[in-house]
Design an enzyme around this catalytic site. Structure first.
Site, PDB file in Angstrom:
ATOM      1  N   GLU A 238      26.271  32.093  36.912  1.00 16.97           N
ATOM      2  CA  GLU A 238      27.684  32.142  36.541  1.00 16.97           C
ATOM      3  C   GLU A 238      28.089  33.524  36.033  1.00 16.97           C
ATOM      4  O   GLU A 238      29.168  34.015  36.366  1.00 16.97           O
ATOM      5  CB  GLU A 238      27.976  31.079  35.471  1.00 16.97           C
ATOM      6  CG  GLU A 238      29.438  31.065  35.036  1.00 16.97           C
ATOM      7  CD  GLU A 238      29.682  30.163  33.830  1.00 16.97           C
ATOM      8  OE1 GLU A 238      28.739  29.480  33.381  1.00 16.97           O
ATOM      9  OE2 GLU A 238      30.823  30.161  33.329  1.00 16.97           O
TER      10      GLU A 238
ATOM     11  N   GLU B 223      37.938  27.807  34.831  1.00 13.23           N
ATOM     12  CA  GLU B 223      36.685  27.312  35.418  1.00 13.23           C
ATOM     13  C   GLU B 223      36.978  27.222  36.914  1.00 13.23           C
ATOM     14  O   GLU B 223      37.669  26.322  37.379  1.00 13.23           O
ATOM     15  CB  GLU B 223      36.319  25.936  34.846  1.00 13.23           C
ATOM     16  CG  GLU B 223      36.024  25.930  33.352  1.00 13.23           C
ATOM     17  CD  GLU B 223      34.630  26.463  32.994  1.00 13.23           C
ATOM     18  OE1 GLU B 223      33.930  26.964  33.894  1.00 13.23           O
ATOM     19  OE2 GLU B 223      34.269  26.375  31.814  1.00 13.23           O
TER      20      GLU B 223
ATOM     21  N   HIS C 156      35.244  31.894  34.349  1.00 13.14           N
ATOM     22  CA  HIS C 156      34.002  31.106  34.302  1.00 13.14           C
ATOM     23  C   HIS C 156      33.901  30.242  35.552  1.00 13.14           C
ATOM     24  O   HIS C 156      34.835  30.164  36.343  1.00 13.14           O
ATOM     25  CB  HIS C 156      34.002  30.183  33.074  1.00 13.14           C
ATOM     26  CG  HIS C 156      33.879  30.883  31.771  1.00 13.14           C
ATOM     27  ND1 HIS C 156      32.753  30.819  30.979  1.00 13.14           N
ATOM     28  CD2 HIS C 156      34.765  31.673  31.092  1.00 13.14           C
ATOM     29  CE1 HIS C 156      32.933  31.530  29.883  1.00 13.14           C
ATOM     30  NE2 HIS C 156      34.148  32.063  29.921  1.00 13.14           N
TER      31      HIS C 156
ATOM     32  N   HIS D 145      30.064  34.949  29.743  1.00  9.06           N
ATOM     33  CA  HIS D 145      28.616  35.113  29.554  1.00  9.06           C
ATOM     34  C   HIS D 145      28.185  36.575  29.778  1.00  9.06           C
ATOM     35  O   HIS D 145      29.025  37.474  29.754  1.00  9.06           O
ATOM     36  CB  HIS D 145      27.852  34.119  30.431  1.00  9.06           C
ATOM     37  CG  HIS D 145      28.449  32.734  30.345  1.00  9.06           C
ATOM     38  ND1 HIS D 145      28.153  31.861  29.339  1.00  9.06           N
ATOM     39  CD2 HIS D 145      29.389  32.107  31.118  1.00  9.06           C
ATOM     40  CE1 HIS D 145      28.862  30.748  29.496  1.00  9.06           C
ATOM     41  NE2 HIS D 145      29.622  30.874  30.563  1.00  9.06           N
TER      42      HIS D 145
HETATM   43 ZN   LIG Z   1      31.022  29.648  31.422  1.00  4.75          ZN
END
Ligand SMILES: [Zn+2]
Length: 300
Positions: free
Chosen positions: A124, A262, A179, A86
């Site tokens: 995030e 993640e 992430h 992001h």
């Molecule tokens: Zn993400």
């Protein structure tokens, strides 16, 4: 602009150093008991004299010999591409972020998304940026060259197709995308690693594609092992902490071993507390670097 005397002068220097090199070689040949027909490989005078690529005549001369890697630099010679997920201004630029880009499977998907956040509002993108920056520092201390898909945490994008092709475009050996997850279920917890499956249809020869998929699998295993060793809990939703997906352009377009991490659930109170602390983020970074180092050592 051409200076014949300059060019002639350069050749005089070249000839002089060549002769000096031959003399050195001759003496080392004498000293070596004449079991080698010339100077040892690696000290060839012509190798040191290479004047540079065409069109770079004015560039400064290269150092005489490559630096010897110091001990404690297990990643010397490796370039790692890190992708902090992001970006800080994605949320304020929905039109740009929502534009469709190739997904690496013949379809299209949104350029990027805003990402998730903890209940307290820790985003995030900020977490990914901080962990990635810390990981880069650890990797560089181990001798790696590190390249990032974005330069700061204040911009928009890049789009997922650009992130996916970044490793090969930047001359990197490997891609790790960072992430954190945002499951609605606040009891969900644990990290997982994602690999592209089936192997993505990149423009590589089938053999290279298969080798890449295998290396991505190895890398995901090493990252999971290192994160577990650092005290993090793998998600129970995925066997061995590894998820296989076909829909992530960041993985589909990579022509290098690639894994998307993640690192935990941002809406889980316990994991959010770890992610929101500097100590926690450093622990994530150290683990990612350890996983990459183990993977690089296993490549032979
Ligand atoms: Zn993400």
């Amino acid at each position: 602009m051409t200076a014949p005397t300059g060019r002639a002068g350069r050749w005089v220097v070249v000839l002089g150093v060549l002769l000096a090199g031959l003399a050195v070689g001759w003496f080392s040949w004498l000293a070596s008991g004449a079991d080698q027909p010339g100077p040892p490989s690696g000290s060839s005078p012509t190798a040191q004299l290479t004047p540079g690529a065409p069109g770079t005549r004015s560039s400064p001369p290269a150092p005489a010999a490559p630096p010897v890697p110091a001990q404690g630099t297990p990643l010397a010679g490796i370039t790692v591409a890190l992708d902090p997920g992001h970006n800080g201004a994605n949320g304020r630029n929905p039109r740009e972020v929502g534009a469709l880009v190739p997904d690496g499977r013949g379809g299209r998907k949104a350029c990027n998304t805003a990402g998730t956040s903890t209940d307290a509002g820790y985003a995030e993108h900020a977490f990914a940026w901080d962990v990635t920056s810390r990981t880069a520092a650890v990797l560089e201390a181990s001798g790696a060259r590190v390249v990032l898909t974005r330069a700061d945490d204040d911009g928009v994008g890049p789009c997922v197709d650009v992130r996916g092709a970044f490793a090969q475009d930047a001359g990197a050996d490997v891609l790790v995308s960072v992430h954190a997850n945002g499951s609605d279920d606040r009891s969900a917890r644990g990290f997982f690693a994602i690999v592209a499956d089936p192997p993505p249809e990149v423009e590589q020869a089938p053999q290279a594609r298969e080798a890449n998929a295998a290396a991505s699998g190895d890398l995901s295993g090493e990252l999971v092992t290192a994160l577990v060793a650092a005290g993090f809990t793998p998600s129970a939703q995925h066997q061995d902490g590894i998820s296989r997906r076909a829909d992530l352009a960041t993985l589909n377009l990579a022509e290098r071993p690639a894994v998307l991490l993640e690192l935990g659930e941002m809406r889980n109170a316990e994991e959010a507390a770890v992610m929101s602390s500097e100590e926690g983020r450093q622990r994530y970074a150290d683990a990612i670097a350890a996983g990459l180092t183990a993977w690089a050592a296993g490549r032979g």
